[in-house]
Design a protein around this motif. Sequence first.
Motif, PDB file in Angstrom:
ATOM      1  N   UNK A 186     -10.428   1.950  16.699  1.00 40.51           N
ATOM      2  CA  UNK A 186     -10.481   1.273  17.995  1.00 40.51           C
ATOM      3  C   UNK A 186      -9.125   1.316  18.701  1.00 40.51           C
ATOM      4  N   UNK A 187      -8.048   1.124  17.946  1.00 40.62           N
ATOM      5  CA  UNK A 187      -6.722   1.196  18.553  1.00 40.62           C
ATOM      6  C   UNK A 187      -6.443   2.605  19.073  1.00 40.62           C
ATOM      7  N   UNK A 188      -6.908   3.624  18.349  1.00 43.61           N
ATOM      8  CA  UNK A 188      -6.722   5.003  18.810  1.00 43.61           C
ATOM      9  C   UNK A 188      -7.478   5.234  20.114  1.00 43.61           C
ATOM     10  N   UNK A 189      -8.684   4.689  20.202  1.00 46.16           N
ATOM     11  CA  UNK A 189      -9.458   4.818  21.445  1.00 46.16           C
ATOM     12  C   UNK A 189      -8.748   4.133  22.604  1.00 46.16           C
ATOM     13  N   UNK A 190      -8.018   3.069  22.301  1.00 44.27           N
ATOM     14  CA  UNK A 190      -7.263   2.339  23.328  1.00 44.27           C
ATOM     15  C   UNK A 190      -5.890   2.969  23.580  1.00 44.27           C
ATOM     16  N   UNK A 191      -5.591   4.057  22.871  1.00 40.43           N
ATOM     17  CA  UNK A 191      -4.311   4.772  22.998  1.00 40.43           C
ATOM     18  C   UNK A 191      -3.135   3.863  22.646  1.00 40.43           C
ATOM     19  N   UNK A 192      -3.343   3.016  21.652  1.00 34.51           N
ATOM     20  CA  UNK A 192      -2.274   2.154  21.151  1.00 34.51           C
ATOM     21  C   UNK A 192      -1.608   2.861  19.978  1.00 34.51           C
ATOM     22  N   UNK A 193      -0.295   3.117  20.042  1.00 33.17           N
ATOM     23  CA  UNK A 193       0.375   3.794  18.930  1.00 33.17           C
ATOM     24  C   UNK A 193       0.379   2.939  17.669  1.00 33.17           C
ATOM     25  N   UNK A 194       0.103   3.574  16.536  1.00 32.65           N
ATOM     26  CA  UNK A 194       0.002   2.872  15.264  1.00 32.65           C
ATOM     27  C   UNK A 194       0.834   3.597  14.216  1.00 32.65           C
ATOM     28  N   UNK A 205     -17.876  -6.716  16.053  1.00 29.22           N
ATOM     29  CA  UNK A 205     -17.239  -7.734  16.894  1.00 29.22           C
ATOM     30  C   UNK A 205     -15.905  -8.184  16.296  1.00 29.22           C
ATOM     31  N   UNK A 206     -15.836  -8.335  14.977  1.00 29.65           N
ATOM     32  CA  UNK A 206     -14.586  -8.725  14.327  1.00 29.65           C
ATOM     33  C   UNK A 206     -13.538  -7.629  14.504  1.00 29.65           C
ATOM     34  N   UNK A 207     -13.938  -6.376  14.306  1.00 31.30           N
ATOM     35  CA  UNK A 207     -13.002  -5.266  14.475  1.00 31.30           C
ATOM     36  C   UNK A 207     -12.442  -5.235  15.896  1.00 31.30           C
ATOM     37  N   UNK A 208     -13.310  -5.453  16.879  1.00 26.72           N
ATOM     38  CA  UNK A 208     -12.868  -5.472  18.278  1.00 26.72           C
ATOM     39  C   UNK A 208     -11.882  -6.612  18.518  1.00 26.72           C
ATOM     40  N   UNK A 209     -12.176  -7.793  17.976  1.00 24.65           N
ATOM     41  CA  UNK A 209     -11.284  -8.941  18.165  1.00 24.65           C
ATOM     42  C   UNK A 209      -9.923  -8.688  17.531  1.00 24.65           C
ATOM     43  N   UNK A 210      -9.905  -8.057  16.364  1.00 25.35           N
ATOM     44  CA  UNK A 210      -8.626  -7.739  15.719  1.00 25.35           C
ATOM     45  C   UNK A 210      -7.845  -6.708  16.528  1.00 25.35           C
ATOM     46  N   UNK A 211      -8.539  -5.701  17.030  1.00 17.68           N
ATOM     47  CA  UNK A 211      -7.858  -4.693  17.852  1.00 17.68           C
ATOM     48  C   UNK A 211      -7.241  -5.314  19.085  1.00 17.68           C
ATOM     49  N   UNK A 212      -7.946  -6.234  19.712  1.00 13.05           N
ATOM     50  CA  UNK A 212      -7.419  -6.922  20.892  1.00 13.05           C
ATOM     51  C   UNK A 212      -6.176  -7.745  20.519  1.00 13.05           C
ATOM     52  N   UNK A 213      -6.242  -8.459  19.400  1.00 14.07           N
ATOM     53  CA  UNK A 213      -5.089  -9.245  18.949  1.00 14.07           C
ATOM     54  C   UNK A 213      -3.865  -8.352  18.764  1.00 14.07           C
ATOM     55  N   UNK A 214      -4.054  -7.223  18.080  1.00 15.61           N
ATOM     56  CA  UNK A 214      -2.927  -6.345  17.779  1.00 15.61           C
ATOM     57  C   UNK A 214      -2.400  -5.658  19.037  1.00 15.61           C
ATOM     58  N   UNK A 215      -3.286  -5.318  19.967  1.00 13.81           N
ATOM     59  CA  UNK A 215      -2.834  -4.685  21.207  1.00 13.81           C
ATOM     60  C   UNK A 215      -2.064  -5.663  22.080  1.00 13.81           C
ATOM     61  N   UNK A 216      -2.491  -6.921  22.138  1.00 14.02           N
ATOM     62  CA  UNK A 216      -1.805  -7.901  22.970  1.00 14.02           C
ATOM     63  C   UNK A 216      -0.412  -8.187  22.469  1.00 14.02           C
TER      64      UNK A 216
END
Length: 320
Positions: A24-32, A305-316
């Motif tokens: 999900x983070x890759x789809x959001x183009x968030x570097x990891x 839904x949990x995966x999405x919520x975690x991705x949002x937390x980490x991106x913010x």
Amino acid sequence: MDDRRSVLVLTNPCDVTADVVLRLLAERRVPVVRLDPGADLHAGASLTVAYRTGDQRGTLRTATRELDTTRIRSVWVRRPSPYVGPSGLSDQDRRFAAEQALWGAGGILASLPGAHYVNHPWNNRTAEFKPAQLSTARRCGLLVPDTMITNDPDEARRFAVSQHGGVIYKPLWNTPYRVDDQPHSVWVREVRAAEITDAVSVCPHLFQAKVDKVFDVRVTAVGRQLFGARVDSPDLDWRYRQGLMTCTPIDVPESVARAIAAYRSQLRLIYGAFDFAVTAAGDWYFLECNPNGQWAWQPPETTAAIAHALAVQLEKGPDT
């Protein structure tokens, strides 16, 4: 990629649950950057930090990335390997190297300026102690089964006799255990007073009133979001034979949700996996909270839904 937006994920290479969020983070183009410090730092990765008056600088180098440690946006403390030290050393030297890595690299990774932790490793450790969990749950207004932690066999037997609905035993920590050189899990089980021997004096044991439950509930908390899953199982401990359990989404009562929010606030947790036993009367009894519990075993819609919520937390990041 912009290092100022990097997410650092501390986990082992076999952690497929982390992969769900990383996609999900890759789809959001968030570097990891993914790191298993207990293993990678003696397998080619390096970590360097310099501290000066008014300044701190650091660099993390892996096989594929070089990262400024002052620009890490978020740190997801998932399932890193323990610090065991490199092979090829004597037992004494390996223990020395492992402890230096824990207190050195572990200390650095827990002290990254401005980073948003999910969860901070020191908060995880505090929240893993079952006495702290029970004490916090009680203060926050959650129902807690009568519980005794003791190394006194007589006290344990008296407690068991006093609980007319039965008593269960569960370990205070999931210590690795082997029987005939095979891995062995210590499950939650019902015990009778007559089974409690003087061997209890060897170490503290946790005895708890058995809840006359109709089903179990796992509530996964990610920030303010709660994801409830009802667990129906023929076993006292549903983890024993997960293939026999059924799991369906369930709403979390408002009173329980408020208490969970207070619990997270007191122990400073962004993420928590809360387990409850629910009675026929609809009472939710708190059993425990794993601050880093697994979650991808739940129904697909809940897992997503949990995966999405975690991705949002980490991106913010620290703005969360």
